[in-house]
Design a protein around this motif. Structure first.
Motif, PDB file in Angstrom:
ATOM      1  N   ARG A   1       0.831  -1.196  -0.149  1.00 15.09           N
ATOM      2  CA  ARG A   1       0.090  -0.083  -0.089  1.00 15.09           C
ATOM      3  C   ARG A   1       0.611   1.333  -0.254  1.00 15.09           C
ATOM      4  NH1 ARG A   1      -2.078  -3.890   3.322  1.00 15.09           N
ATOM      5  NH2 ARG A   1      -4.309  -3.895   3.253  1.00 15.09           N
TER       6      ARG A   1
ATOM      7  N   PRO B   1       1.674   4.782   1.904  1.00 14.66           N
ATOM      8  CA  PRO B   1       1.353   5.155   3.310  1.00 14.66           C
ATOM      9  C   PRO B   1       0.062   5.563   3.667  1.00 14.66           C
ATOM     10  CG  PRO B   1       3.568   6.112   2.320  1.00 14.66           C
ATOM     11  CD  PRO B   1       2.741   5.487   1.400  1.00 14.66           C
TER      12      PRO B   1
ATOM     13  N   GLU C   1      -0.551   6.550 -12.088  1.00  8.49           N
ATOM     14  CA  GLU C   1       0.025   6.177 -10.821  1.00  8.49           C
ATOM     15  C   GLU C   1       1.401   5.621 -10.782  1.00  8.49           C
ATOM     16  OE1 GLU C   1      -0.193   2.864  -7.486  1.00  8.49           O
ATOM     17  OE2 GLU C   1      -1.365   2.781  -9.254  1.00  8.49           O
ATOM     18  N   ILE C   2       2.661   6.116 -10.200  1.00 15.01           N
ATOM     19  CA  ILE C   2       3.901   5.852 -10.376  1.00 15.01           C
ATOM     20  C   ILE C   2       4.102   4.669  -9.525  1.00 15.01           C
ATOM     21  CG2 ILE C   2       6.089   6.560 -10.532  1.00 15.01           C
ATOM     22  CD1 ILE C   2       4.612   7.991 -12.525  1.00 15.01           C
TER      23      ILE C   2
ATOM     24  N   ILE D   1       8.406  -0.540 -12.632  1.00 15.07           N
ATOM     25  CA  ILE D   1       9.479  -1.131 -13.178  1.00 15.07           C
ATOM     26  C   ILE D   1       9.657  -2.646 -12.986  1.00 15.07           C
ATOM     27  CG2 ILE D   1      11.265   0.680 -13.736  1.00 15.07           C
ATOM     28  CD1 ILE D   1      12.428  -0.145 -10.739  1.00 15.07           C
TER      29      ILE D   1
ATOM     30  N   ASN E   1      11.626   7.876 -14.411  1.00 14.85           N
ATOM     31  CA  ASN E   1      12.573   8.946 -14.929  1.00 14.85           C
ATOM     32  C   ASN E   1      12.491   9.234 -16.696  1.00 14.85           C
ATOM     33  OD1 ASN E   1      13.972   9.209 -12.449  1.00 14.85           O
ATOM     34  ND2 ASN E   1      15.099   7.403 -12.763  1.00 14.85           N
TER      35      ASN E   1
ATOM     36  N   LEU F   1      12.593   6.247  -2.781  1.00 12.39           N
ATOM     37  CA  LEU F   1      13.254   5.201  -3.165  1.00 12.39           C
ATOM     38  C   LEU F   1      14.182   5.353  -4.492  1.00 12.39           C
ATOM     39  CD1 LEU F   1      10.446   2.480  -3.699  1.00 12.39           C
ATOM     40  CD2 LEU F   1      11.893   2.986  -1.613  1.00 12.39           C
TER      41      LEU F   1
HETATM   42  C1  LIG Z   1       7.095   1.299  -1.994  1.00 18.62           C
HETATM   43  S1  LIG Z   1       6.444   0.579  -3.495  1.00 18.62           S
HETATM   44  C2  LIG Z   1       5.165   1.647  -3.893  1.00 18.62           C
HETATM   45  C3  LIG Z   1       3.902   1.361  -2.925  1.00 18.62           C
HETATM   46  C4  LIG Z   1       2.629   2.105  -3.288  1.00 18.62           C
HETATM   47  N1  LIG Z   1       2.290   1.943  -4.518  1.00 18.62           N
HETATM   48  C5  LIG Z   1       3.030   3.663  -3.025  1.00 18.62           C
HETATM   49  O1  LIG Z   1       2.682   4.189  -3.987  1.00 18.62           O
HETATM   50  O2  LIG Z   1       3.586   4.172  -2.090  1.00 18.62           O
HETATM   51  C6  LIG Z   1       7.698   1.247  -4.636  1.00 18.62           C
HETATM   52  C7  LIG Z   1       7.508   0.745  -6.207  1.00 18.62           C
HETATM   53  O3  LIG Z   1       8.125   1.604  -6.788  1.00 18.62           O
HETATM   54  C8  LIG Z   1       8.615   0.884  -7.824  1.00 18.62           C
HETATM   55  N2  LIG Z   1       9.757   1.768  -8.448  1.00 18.62           N
HETATM   56  C9  LIG Z   1      11.015   1.782  -7.903  1.00 18.62           C
HETATM   57  N3  LIG Z   1      11.595   2.734  -8.742  1.00 18.62           N
HETATM   58  C10 LIG Z   1      10.959   3.089  -9.907  1.00 18.62           C
HETATM   59  C11 LIG Z   1      11.203   3.739 -11.286  1.00 18.62           C
HETATM   60  N4  LIG Z   1      12.411   4.261 -11.252  1.00 18.62           N
HETATM   61  N5  LIG Z   1      10.119   3.613 -11.732  1.00 18.62           N
HETATM   62  C12 LIG Z   1       8.928   3.241 -11.606  1.00 18.62           C
HETATM   63  N6  LIG Z   1       8.622   2.337 -10.576  1.00 18.62           N
HETATM   64  C13 LIG Z   1       9.837   2.230  -9.696  1.00 18.62           C
HETATM   65  C14 LIG Z   1       9.095  -0.341  -7.148  1.00 18.62           C
HETATM   66  O4  LIG Z   1       9.318  -1.374  -8.193  1.00 18.62           O
HETATM   67  C15 LIG Z   1       8.059  -0.526  -6.159  1.00 18.62           C
HETATM   68  O5  LIG Z   1       7.154  -1.335  -6.533  1.00 18.62           O
END
Ligand SMILES: C[S@@+](CC[C@H](N)C(=O)[O-])C[C@H]1O[C@@H](n2cnc3c(N)ncnc32)[C@H](O)[C@@H]1O
Length: 273
Positions: free
Chosen positions: A26, A28, A51-52, A76, A104, A124
């Motif tokens: 999820r 936060p 949504e990213i 990714i 990116n 991240l």
């Molecule tokens: C903590 S989870 C996100 C959980 C939830 N959907 C949110 O929005 O907080 C982070 C997600 O971002 C993805 N992610 C990390 N780097 C990314 C990037 N450069 N582009 C797209 N997605 C990325 C990871 O694979 C992971 O599934």
């Protein structure tokens, strides 16, 4: 699934592990954050949403439950995207398009979306500025970017930061709320609305029964026993680590407006009491 080897498990980072065990990942605040965003922004069936970092699809599915608007969700991680697709199909949501892409370098035209939801993904990323620029580029000129970044509410130990960095294979530089405000303070954006939260401390027995439930998933039953035990140990270790980490963490739902309307700065600011 039964093709996974013990060696693969050693190399999995936390986000990949979530994809393998199919844990619901999820943003936060989970449903509460999604509900707040949908209502605050008056999303309707005509709103185009990006949504990213959807992971296993939680936000896209929760938005769809509330409003059947077109949603494009990117990540990714292919394993997580596959699980997200299965979940959305299982719920009968055909309005969500899951696409493998990197924030990116988004494969979308300028000003394509009314709202870009980033959840806790900026935390991240090593190149956060590039990611924010991409989100702004694909957001319509009077659109909004929603970010729900996490941050430490007290200075964490170096040991904790190192362990979490290893778990997510990202070199974490501890961020505080003021750092996020600074990050979002760019000429093209305005902090339109924001609300702060802090994570609860989750007791050991609750963490343990949660991991047992996840590891009892039917799709994990076909695994070789040695591999399963390794996966279970690694998963439990990570869940305890994140429990310890999150008990020192807060987050803010930031709604950022892209539209710049000329106005004098607000002098008489106020706070909710
Ligand atoms: C903590 S989870 C996100 C959980 C939830 N959907 C949110 O929005 O907080 C982070 C997600 O971002 C993805 N992610 C990390 N780097 C990314 C990037 N450069 N582009 C797209 N997605 C990325 C990871 O694979 C992971 O599934």
């Amino acid at each position: 699934m039964n093709k996974i080897r013990a060696k693969d498990i050693e190399n999995l980072d936390y986000n990949q592990l979530i994809g393998v065990v199919r844990e619901t990942n999820r943003p936060p605040g989970g449903k509460n954050s999604v509900f707040e965003v949908v209502n605050r922004l008056h999303l309707s069936k005509d709103s185009k949403i990006l949504e990213i970092g959807t992971s296993t699809g939680f936000t896209s599915i929760e938005v769809s439950r509330l409003v059947k608007c077109p949603i494009t969700s990117i990540d990714i991680n292919e394993t997580s995207l596959k699980e997200a697709k299965n979940r959305a199909m299982g719920e009968g949501y055909t309005n969500i398009d899951y696409v493998k892409a990197n924030v990116n370098s988004l494969p979308f035209d300028n000003e394509s979306f009314n709202v870009v939801i980033v959840g806790n993904v900026f935390s991240l990323l090593t190149n956060k500025t590039k990611a924010l620029e991409e989100c702004m580029r694909v957001c319509k000129k009077d659109g909004f970017i929603v970010a729900i970044p996490m941050y430490y509410v007290k200075i964490p130990s170096e040991e904790l930061v190192k362990k979490v960095s290893n778990a997510i294979k990202t070199n974490i530089i501890p961020m505080y709320k003021s750092d996020w405000i600074k990050f979002f303070t760019v000429p093209e954006l305005e902090i339109y609305w924001a609300k702060d939260f802090k994570f609860d401390y989750i007791e050991d027995d609750v963490v343990k029964s949660f991991t047992v439930k996840i590891m009892n998933r039917p799709h994990l039953k076909s695994m070789d026993m040695g591999v399963f035990i390794k996966l279970k140990r690694k998963y439990e270790k990570y869940v305890f680590l994140f429990r310890d980490n999150l008990s020192q963490v807060g987050y803010t739902i930031f709604i950022l407006s892209k539209k710049k309307i000329w106005e004098d700065p607000e002098l008489y600011t106020s706070k909710e009491i």
